[in-house]
Design a protein around this motif. Structure first.
Motif, PDB file in Angstrom:
ATOM      1  N   LEU A  68      -3.221   7.816   9.642  1.00 23.76           N
ATOM      2  CA  LEU A  68      -1.864   7.423  10.009  1.00 23.76           C
ATOM      3  C   LEU A  68      -1.461   7.869  11.407  1.00 23.76           C
ATOM      4  N   GLU A 111      -2.562   3.593   2.535  1.00 27.25           N
ATOM      5  CA  GLU A 111      -1.748   4.626   3.175  1.00 27.25           C
ATOM      6  C   GLU A 111      -0.770   4.010   4.175  1.00 27.25           C
ATOM      7  N   SER A 112      -1.261   3.057   4.953  1.00 27.22           N
ATOM      8  CA  SER A 112      -0.410   2.454   5.980  1.00 27.22           C
ATOM      9  C   SER A 112       0.685   1.584   5.367  1.00 27.22           C
ATOM     10  N   ASN A 126       2.102   2.081   2.333  1.00 29.18           N
ATOM     11  CA  ASN A 126       3.089   2.964   1.704  1.00 29.18           C
ATOM     12  C   ASN A 126       3.940   3.715   2.724  1.00 29.18           C
ATOM     13  N   ALA A 127       3.374   3.969   3.911  1.00 34.21           N
ATOM     14  CA  ALA A 127       4.120   4.691   4.944  1.00 34.21           C
ATOM     15  C   ALA A 127       4.972   3.759   5.796  1.00 34.21           C
TER      16      ALA A 127
END
Length: 243
Positions: A6, A192-193, A195-196
């Motif tokens: 991230l 991850e990207s 959800n962020a």
């Protein structure tokens, strides 16, 4: 390095996409359960390309979305910062005469001011280290009155859909990635990207803050994906409120 994180270091993200380029389109089709094609159709309709227009497709990857735009007769520039993606794209889209590939960083585009009638980016803005810088660059290279369309993963507003999507990401997606991708570790970063990434109103605010007008969005697939649209003001007009 097999995947980015991230921190989104451009070299790491570029290298990651180089490694997944060969099977990228197939993996997307599998992981989206066929919805990738529907999202591409919706994006093309939102851009509304016309013959004679010049359109920039940022983070174009292998050029699948760019080729869809080029069918209209518009002149399309497919820009991506992954040499591996560009290599695959040039080979696969060699039959499209009005489509060219350019290696480019979304935060520092190698184009002049007001070069394009429309700029679009699909599932790439969240991979940019500084998205607001990229949005300002998109504005710079767009003609006054020109269009912006951003298609990106987002956050379903309905709780039951969010829960189902979370289950899909954690339980269903990993084995599908192992079957279809050439680098399954890279797709950990995908989750991850996503959800962020900020929700629809927040991204709309970023677009508006970057100087775009008439900012609006609509949800696709219950908000798993959102299609954001905007226009470059003809003058120094203030952007309109988001819907």
């Amino acid at each position: 390095m097999t995947r980015a994180d991230l921190g989104k270091d451009p070299r790491d993200v570029s290298a990651m996409f180089d490694r997944v380029a060969a099977r990228y389109d197939r993996t997307n089709a599998v992981l989206s359960v066929g919805n990738a094609a529907l999202w591409r159709v919706a994006t093309t309709k939102a851009i509304a390309p016309k013959p004679g227009e010049r359109i920039l497709d940022v983070a174009a990857g292998t050029g699948t979305s760019s080729a869809s735009l080029a069918k209209s007769g518009a002149s399309v520039v497919a820009a991506d910062f992954s040499p591996g993606m560009i290599e695959v794209g040039r080979r696969r889209q060699a039959h499209v005469p009005n489509l060219v590939f350019v290696e480019a960083d979304a935060m520092k585009l190698p184009f002049g001011d007001a070069d394009f009638d429309a700029v679009t980016i699909s599932f790439g803005l969240r991979n940019v280290k500084e998205p607001k810088v990229a949005l300002a660059e998109f504005l710079r290279v767009t003609k006054p009155g020109g269009r912006l369309v951003v298609c990106e993963f987002s956050h379903p507003p309905v709780g039951v859909v969010r829960a189902g999507y979370d289950f899909y990401q954690k339980v269903v997606m990993p084995p599908l990635v192992k079957l279809s991708s050439s680098n399954d570790d890279a797709y950990d970063y995908l989750n991850e990207s996503i959800n962020a990434w900020p929700d629809q109103p927040t991204l709309a605010g970023w677009i508006r803050e970057s100087g775009w007008a008439d900012v609006a969005w609509r949800n696709l697939t219950a908000g798993i994906v959102a299609l954001h649209r905007a226009r470059k003001p003809l003058t120094g007009a203030v952007a309109a409120p988001v819907e």
